[in-house]
Design a protein around this motif. Sequence first.
Motif, PDB file in Angstrom:
ATOM      1  N   THR A  26       0.830  -1.203   0.000  1.00 43.98           N
ATOM      2  CA  THR A  26       0.000   0.000   0.000  1.00 43.98           C
ATOM      3  C   THR A  26       0.866   1.255   0.000  1.00 43.98           C
ATOM      4  O   THR A  26       0.597   2.196  -0.745  1.00 43.98           O
ATOM      5  N   LEU A  27       1.915   1.258   0.818  1.00 38.99           N
ATOM      6  CA  LEU A  27       2.832   2.397   0.879  1.00 38.99           C
ATOM      7  C   LEU A  27       3.468   2.660  -0.488  1.00 38.99           C
ATOM      8  O   LEU A  27       3.484   3.796  -0.970  1.00 38.99           O
ATOM      9  N   VAL A  28       3.967   1.612  -1.122  1.00 44.47           N
ATOM     10  CA  VAL A  28       4.637   1.768  -2.424  1.00 44.47           C
ATOM     11  C   VAL A  28       3.656   2.251  -3.492  1.00 44.47           C
ATOM     12  O   VAL A  28       3.946   3.190  -4.244  1.00 44.47           O
ATOM     13  N   VAL A  29       2.477   1.633  -3.557  1.00 46.02           N
ATOM     14  CA  VAL A  29       1.489   2.008  -4.574  1.00 46.02           C
ATOM     15  C   VAL A  29       1.018   3.454  -4.359  1.00 46.02           C
ATOM     16  O   VAL A  29       0.957   4.244  -5.307  1.00 46.02           O
ATOM     17  N   CYS A  30       0.697   3.803  -3.118  1.00 50.14           N
ATOM     18  CA  CYS A  30       0.219   5.163  -2.838  1.00 50.14           C
ATOM     19  C   CYS A  30       1.304   6.208  -3.121  1.00 50.14           C
ATOM     20  O   CYS A  30       1.016   7.281  -3.656  1.00 50.14           O
ATOM     21  N   THR A  31       2.535   5.892  -2.759  1.00 43.83           N
ATOM     22  CA  THR A  31       3.642   6.807  -3.054  1.00 43.83           C
ATOM     23  C   THR A  31       3.761   7.026  -4.553  1.00 43.83           C
ATOM     24  O   THR A  31       3.911   8.165  -5.012  1.00 43.83           O
ATOM     25  N   GLY A  32       3.680   5.942  -5.337  1.00 45.30           N
ATOM     26  CA  GLY A  32       3.738   6.066  -6.792  1.00 45.30           C
ATOM     27  C   GLY A  32       2.591   6.890  -7.346  1.00 45.30           C
ATOM     28  O   GLY A  32       2.799   7.752  -8.213  1.00 45.30           O
ATOM     29  N   ILE A  33       1.396   6.641  -6.850  1.00 44.59           N
ATOM     30  CA  ILE A  33       0.235   7.402  -7.326  1.00 44.59           C
ATOM     31  C   ILE A  33       0.401   8.888  -7.027  1.00 44.59           C
ATOM     32  O   ILE A  33       0.178   9.740  -7.892  1.00 44.59           O
ATOM     33  N   LEU A  34       0.795   9.205  -5.814  1.00 49.37           N
ATOM     34  CA  LEU A  34       0.945  10.612  -5.439  1.00 49.37           C
ATOM     35  C   LEU A  34       2.111  11.292  -6.167  1.00 49.37           C
ATOM     36  O   LEU A  34       2.045  12.477  -6.477  1.00 49.37           O
ATOM     37  N   TYR A  35       3.167  10.534  -6.444  1.00 51.98           N
ATOM     38  CA  TYR A  35       4.336  11.123  -7.102  1.00 51.98           C
ATOM     39  C   TYR A  35       4.109  11.329  -8.597  1.00 51.98           C
ATOM     40  O   TYR A  35       4.482  12.359  -9.149  1.00 51.98           O
ATOM     41  N   PHE A  36       3.488  10.344  -9.240  1.00 53.41           N
ATOM     42  CA  PHE A  36       3.404  10.379 -10.706  1.00 53.41           C
ATOM     43  C   PHE A  36       2.082  10.933 -11.242  1.00 53.41           C
ATOM     44  O   PHE A  36       1.945  11.085 -12.451  1.00 53.41           O
ATOM     45  N   THR A  37       1.120  11.200 -10.382  1.00 54.29           N
ATOM     46  CA  THR A  37      -0.164  11.732 -10.861  1.00 54.29           C
ATOM     47  C   THR A  37      -0.533  12.966 -10.056  1.00 54.29           C
ATOM     48  O   THR A  37       0.151  13.339  -9.114  1.00 54.29           O
TER      49      THR A  37
END
Length: 181
Positions: free
Chosen positions: A144-155
């Motif tokens: 969850t941490l990795v996916v959410c970090t990616g979502i917030l960083y790239f979108t």
Amino acid sequence: MLDSRLIGLILVFVPLSLLSFGGGQAIVADIQYQTVEVQKWLTNSEFVDMFAIARASPGPSTLIVALIGYHVEGLAGAIVGCLAIFVPSSILVFAAGNWWQRSAASPLRIAIERGLQPVAVGLIFAGLLVLVQASKMGTLQLATLVVCTGILYFTKFSSYRLLFLVASLYGAIAYAGYITV
């Protein structure tokens, strides 16, 4: 005369105040190490709980020091902890700010800026690593941490909307009996 625990708060937080390049987040790992491992004032679980409360509260992330100080020595500990973490760095920033304004084109200033950028980033990541380890995250939480970090960083996805979606997903999974909350 100051109580020995109050002096301990000063001796722990004044040096950390002077090392807080990149803001309070940069010294979270050191705060955890000093308060949990060295001084044994807190357990890892208590530290993570206090960190969560401090992050949810308005103000700087170093407000965790007030919670730690209160835990160690009540209201006097909270006050001493806050003074120890905020006053030294404030004096240093004031003095450095004066020099900084007068030295805009200085090669020393340019070298300091370039040299401290990776240090600040590294300290922030060290704090993140300590929190992940102290909270004993499982595979689902790490994913969850990795996916959410990616979502917030790239979108440009809203962090509030993401928080609501993840909370809803965790709630549905818990309701179905696959995890315990």
